[in-house]
Design a protein around this motif. Structure first.
Motif, PDB file in Angstrom:
ATOM      1  N   ASP A   1       0.794  -1.375  -0.078  1.00 47.83           N
ATOM      2  CA  ASP A   1      -0.031   0.500  -0.131  1.00 47.83           C
ATOM      3  C   ASP A   1       0.974   1.513   0.224  1.00 47.83           C
ATOM      4  OD1 ASP A   1      -2.586   1.203  -0.491  1.00 47.83           O
ATOM      5  OD2 ASP A   1      -3.241   1.593   2.060  1.00 47.83           O
ATOM      6  N   LEU A   2       2.090   1.566  -0.693  1.00 45.54           N
ATOM      7  CA  LEU A   2       2.733   2.444  -1.434  1.00 45.54           C
ATOM      8  C   LEU A   2       2.324   3.309  -2.071  1.00 45.54           C
ATOM      9  CD1 LEU A   2       6.471   0.750  -0.570  1.00 45.54           C
ATOM     10  CD2 LEU A   2       4.581   2.216   1.362  1.00 45.54           C
ATOM     11  N   GLU A   3       2.111   4.671  -2.397  1.00 52.50           N
ATOM     12  CA  GLU A   3       1.894   5.604  -3.252  1.00 52.50           C
ATOM     13  C   GLU A   3       2.596   5.515  -3.505  1.00 52.50           C
ATOM     14  OE1 GLU A   3       1.585  10.289  -3.128  1.00 52.50           O
ATOM     15  OE2 GLU A   3       0.756   9.303  -2.016  1.00 52.50           O
ATOM     16  N   ALA A   4       4.539   5.886  -3.589  1.00 54.91           N
ATOM     17  CA  ALA A   4       5.413   5.736  -4.525  1.00 54.91           C
ATOM     18  C   ALA A   4       6.931   5.053  -3.646  1.00 54.91           C
ATOM     19  CB  ALA A   4       5.705   7.860  -5.254  1.00 54.91           C
ATOM     20  N   VAL A   5       7.395   4.560  -4.578  1.00 58.23           N
ATOM     21  CA  VAL A   5       8.870   4.797  -3.947  1.00 58.23           C
ATOM     22  C   VAL A   5       9.793   4.758  -5.325  1.00 58.23           C
ATOM     23  CG1 VAL A   5      10.649   2.365  -3.815  1.00 58.23           C
ATOM     24  CG2 VAL A   5       8.121   2.031  -3.060  1.00 58.23           C
ATOM     25  N   HIS A   6      10.861   5.916  -4.325  1.00 58.83           N
ATOM     26  CA  HIS A   6      11.673   6.756  -5.242  1.00 58.83           C
ATOM     27  C   HIS A   6      12.870   6.147  -5.259  1.00 58.83           C
ATOM     28  CE1 HIS A   6       9.163   9.231  -6.954  1.00 58.83           C
ATOM     29  NE2 HIS A   6       8.355   9.554  -5.176  1.00 58.83           N
ATOM     30  N   ILE A   7      13.552   6.400  -6.355  1.00 62.29           N
ATOM     31  CA  ILE A   7      15.358   5.616  -6.183  1.00 62.29           C
ATOM     32  C   ILE A   7      16.575   6.581  -6.779  1.00 62.29           C
ATOM     33  CG2 ILE A   7      16.873   3.669  -6.589  1.00 62.29           C
ATOM     34  CD1 ILE A   7      15.001   1.840  -6.913  1.00 62.29           C
ATOM     35  N   ARG A   8      17.532   7.362  -5.889  1.00 59.96           N
ATOM     36  CA  ARG A   8      18.233   8.391  -6.376  1.00 59.96           C
ATOM     37  C   ARG A   8      19.153   8.264  -6.196  1.00 59.96           C
ATOM     38  NH1 ARG A   8      19.187  12.660  -9.067  1.00 59.96           N
ATOM     39  NH2 ARG A   8      19.292  14.800  -7.951  1.00 59.96           N
ATOM     40  N   LYS A   9      20.510   8.301  -7.506  1.00 64.01           N
ATOM     41  CA  LYS A   9      21.707   8.027  -7.888  1.00 64.01           C
ATOM     42  C   LYS A   9      22.301   9.406  -8.306  1.00 64.01           C
ATOM     43  CE  LYS A   9      19.903   3.207  -9.172  1.00 64.01           C
ATOM     44  NZ  LYS A   9      20.363   2.452 -10.738  1.00 64.01           N
ATOM     45  N   VAL A  10      22.631   9.893  -6.837  1.00 64.43           N
ATOM     46  CA  VAL A  10      23.118  11.094  -6.847  1.00 64.43           C
ATOM     47  C   VAL A  10      25.207  11.321  -7.963  1.00 64.43           C
ATOM     48  CG1 VAL A  10      21.461  12.636  -5.964  1.00 64.43           C
ATOM     49  CG2 VAL A  10      23.733  11.533  -4.811  1.00 64.43           C
ATOM     50  N   ARG A  11      25.356  12.200  -8.555  1.00 66.05           N
ATOM     51  CA  ARG A  11      26.564  12.377  -8.640  1.00 66.05           C
ATOM     52  C   ARG A  11      27.357  13.422  -8.643  1.00 66.05           C
ATOM     53  NH1 ARG A  11      23.759  12.025 -14.210  1.00 66.05           N
ATOM     54  NH2 ARG A  11      25.053  13.784 -14.220  1.00 66.05           N
ATOM     55  N   ASP A  12      28.143  13.278  -8.512  1.00 67.64           N
ATOM     56  CA  ASP A  12      29.429  14.207  -7.661  1.00 67.64           C
ATOM     57  C   ASP A  12      29.155  15.932  -8.329  1.00 67.64           C
ATOM     58  OD1 ASP A  12      31.155  12.841  -5.702  1.00 67.64           O
ATOM     59  OD2 ASP A  12      32.596  13.081  -6.987  1.00 67.64           O
ATOM     60  N   ASP A  13      28.639  15.613  -9.129  1.00 66.01           N
ATOM     61  CA  ASP A  13      28.854  16.882  -9.940  1.00 66.01           C
ATOM     62  C   ASP A  13      26.841  17.298  -9.934  1.00 66.01           C
ATOM     63  OD1 ASP A  13      27.249  14.832 -12.121  1.00 66.01           O
ATOM     64  OD2 ASP A  13      28.216  15.108 -13.775  1.00 66.01           O
ATOM     65  N   GLU A  14      26.756  16.680  -9.304  1.00 64.45           N
ATOM     66  CA  GLU A  14      25.048  17.640  -9.028  1.00 64.45           C
ATOM     67  C   GLU A  14      24.681  17.949  -7.670  1.00 64.45           C
ATOM     68  OE1 GLU A  14      23.056  13.545  -9.668  1.00 64.45           O
ATOM     69  OE2 GLU A  14      22.022  14.195 -11.363  1.00 64.45           O
ATOM     70  N   GLN A  15      23.835  18.718  -7.851  1.00 66.62           N
ATOM     71  CA  GLN A  15      23.780  19.313  -6.392  1.00 66.62           C
ATOM     72  C   GLN A  15      23.162  18.287  -5.254  1.00 66.62           C
ATOM     73  OE1 GLN A  15      20.614  22.406  -6.504  1.00 66.62           O
ATOM     74  NE2 GLN A  15      21.953  23.804  -7.353  1.00 66.62           N
ATOM     75  N   GLY A  16      22.868  17.016  -5.866  1.00 65.76           N
ATOM     76  CA  GLY A  16      22.205  15.546  -4.583  1.00 65.76           C
ATOM     77  C   GLY A  16      21.231  15.791  -4.515  1.00 65.76           C
ATOM     78  N   LYS A  17      19.563  16.475  -4.612  1.00 64.27           N
ATOM     79  CA  LYS A  17      18.980  17.117  -3.895  1.00 64.27           C
ATOM     80  C   LYS A  17      17.853  16.090  -4.330  1.00 64.27           C
ATOM     81  CE  LYS A  17      16.634  19.506  -6.989  1.00 64.27           C
ATOM     82  NZ  LYS A  17      15.503  21.191  -7.265  1.00 64.27           N
TER      83      LYS A  17
END
Length: 146
Positions: A45-61
């Motif tokens: 019963d989850l609305e959403a599942v996000h997987i965020r892969k950040v890199r050094d050249d991004e802000q990483g928000k």
């Protein structure tokens, strides 16, 4: 309820200077669990599942849940590149920044999915990941089921 896993892409790839192969294996375990949860989110019963892969050249928000963990290193604030945020139905947010805790929470969700859906719902974990989960006492062990 929503979940967001945030990991460093360089660490996930096992790049030198980013924690090495053991950290990469642990992050791959986390992502593997999160992908299973994402695929079967309706079973929990989850609305959403996000997987965020950040890199050094991004802000990483964050992608969806506006929470970022930070630590202080050498008198500077450093954003954690690995975290799990869970938003409950009451909109309260839980932040997990410890990798062992993150994997334990994700594996616990996979375990719950395995009880609710037919077929094999497992994640092949690294030896370190399996050790963490074993110590946490998780798993759909038929011997321990009521």
């Amino acid at each position: 309820m929503r979940l967001e896993l945030r990991v460093c892409q360089h660490c996930l790839d096992g790049d030198d200077g980013h924690g090495g192969q053991q950290k990469a294996a642990l992050l791959q375990d986390m992502v593997g669990c999160a992908e299973v949860i994402q695929e079967h989110k309706d079973a929990l019963d989850l609305e959403a599942v996000h997987i965020r892969k950040v890199r050094d050249d991004e802000q990483g928000k964050p992608e969806a849940l506006p929470v970022v963990a930070a630590t202080i290193q050498n008198d500077q604030i450093v954003l954690n590149d690995t975290q799990l945020v869970a938003e409950g139905q009451d909109r309260n947010m839980l932040l997990y920044a410890n990798p062992d805790d993150i994997l334990t929470v994700l594996a616990g969700n996979v375990d719950e999915i395995s009880k609710a859906v037919p077929g094999d719902v497992t994640v092949d974990l690294s030896s370190k990941g399996a050790e963490i989960i074993s110590a946490a006492g998780l798993g759909a062990d038929p011997e321990k089921q009521p």
